[in-house]
Motif scaffolding. Structure first.
Motif, mmCIF file in Angstrom:
data_model
loop_
_atom_site.group_PDB
_atom_site.id
_atom_site.type_symbol
_atom_site.label_atom_id
_atom_site.label_comp_id
_atom_site.label_asym_id
_atom_site.label_seq_id
_atom_site.Cartn_x
_atom_site.Cartn_y
_atom_site.Cartn_z
ATOM 1 N N VAL A 1 0.840 -1.203 0.000
ATOM 2 C CA VAL A 1 0.000 0.000 0.000
ATOM 3 C C VAL A 1 0.873 1.251 0.000
ATOM 4 C CG1 VAL A 1 -1.701 1.332 1.325
ATOM 5 C CG2 VAL A 1 -1.973 -1.151 1.064
ATOM 6 N N TYR A 2 1.910 1.266 0.833
ATOM 7 C CA TYR A 2 2.784 2.444 0.905
ATOM 8 C C TYR A 2 3.493 2.693 -0.423
ATOM 9 C CZ TYR A 2 2.088 2.053 5.963
ATOM 10 O OH TYR A 2 1.548 1.968 7.218
ATOM 11 N N ALA A 3 3.921 1.637 -1.095
ATOM 12 C CA ALA A 3 4.591 1.799 -2.394
ATOM 13 C C ALA A 3 3.633 2.396 -3.420
ATOM 14 C CB ALA A 3 5.135 0.458 -2.882
ATOM 15 N N ALA A 4 2.393 1.917 -3.429
ATOM 16 C CA ALA A 4 1.398 2.457 -4.364
ATOM 17 C C ALA A 4 1.102 3.921 -4.041
ATOM 18 C CB ALA A 4 0.120 1.619 -4.311
ATOM 19 N N CYS A 5 1.056 4.250 -2.759
ATOM 20 C CA CYS A 5 0.818 5.640 -2.353
ATOM 21 C C CYS A 5 1.993 6.531 -2.755
ATOM 22 C CB CYS A 5 0.578 5.726 -0.848
ATOM 23 S SG CYS A 5 -1.034 5.089 -0.342
ATOM 24 N N ASP A 6 3.204 6.045 -2.543
ATOM 25 C CA ASP A 6 4.388 6.816 -2.939
ATOM 26 C C ASP A 6 4.370 7.090 -4.436
ATOM 27 O OD1 ASP A 6 5.302 6.873 -0.343
ATOM 28 O OD2 ASP A 6 6.797 5.275 -0.628
ATOM 29 N N GLU A 7 4.024 6.073 -5.209
ATOM 30 C CA GLU A 7 3.981 6.215 -6.667
ATOM 31 C C GLU A 7 2.944 7.255 -7.096
ATOM 32 O OE1 GLU A 7 2.784 3.377 -10.382
ATOM 33 O OE2 GLU A 7 4.084 2.502 -8.843
ATOM 34 N N ALA A 8 1.835 7.329 -6.361
ATOM 35 C CA ALA A 8 0.768 8.278 -6.696
ATOM 36 C C ALA A 8 0.949 9.633 -6.011
ATOM 37 C CB ALA A 8 -0.587 7.686 -6.304
ATOM 38 N N GLY A 9 1.964 9.748 -5.154
ATOM 39 C CA GLY A 9 2.185 11.000 -4.445
ATOM 40 C C GLY A 9 1.154 11.265 -3.359
#
Length: 159
Positions: A99-107
């Motif tokens: 989840v954190y990686a996906a959030c980082d990718e989306a800013g």
């Protein structure tokens, strides 16, 4: 029962508008009175009906509120910039980094630490986590403001 409690005043104080609500006026009255710790039998007397009818009204009102919550969560997920599908059988400790990686990718900054995120998942979908393993497919969406919505999904879901 406190005779000073007036259902009309309670509803006016919170800005209830039956034309804009999923609740009927009677359902709103019953919920407002119950939130003030008024017994169903006393509400029945106040509103001129039976305790059994008040019980039915309250149950239906709470079901409507839950449906409204689910509808809002669904609407929020339609525009969520982060959508993560988690398969059944996934180790729960793999979820936060995913989840954190996906959030980082989306800013997007997520508002939950790992343990709180896992607790949110467990609370949101009954039986979702057992013995550190995801039991049902999950959809985790994160809104632009970092709010996380979790829903169980059908295993037959198609793209």
């Amino acid at each position: 029962m406190d005779e000073r409690i007036d259902p009309d005043e309670l509803l006016a104080a919170v800005g209830f508008d039956a034309d804009e609500s999923v609740l009927t006026r009677r359902q709103a009255e019953v919920l407002a009175l119950r939130e003030h710790d008024i017994r169903q039998s006393d509400i029945g007397e106040l509103l001129g009906t039976s305790r059994a009818n008040i019980s039915s009204i309250e149950r239906n009102a709470r079901e409507n509120v839950e449906k409204a919550r689910q509808t809002v969560a669904f609407a929020n997920t339609l525009t969520a910039p982060v959508c993560v599908d988690i398969e059944a059988g996934t180790d729960i400790y793999d979820i936060p980094p995913t989840v954190y990686a996906a959030c980082d990718e989306a800013g997007v900054e997520v508002n939950y630490g790992s343990s709180n995120l896992l607790q949110l998942i467990d609370d949101a979908v009954d039986g979702a986590i057992q013995q550190d393993t995801v039991q049902v497919p999950l959809r985790i969406d994160v809104t632009n403001d970092g709010v996380v919505h979790v829903r169980g999904q059908s295993a037959e879901r198609t793209e």
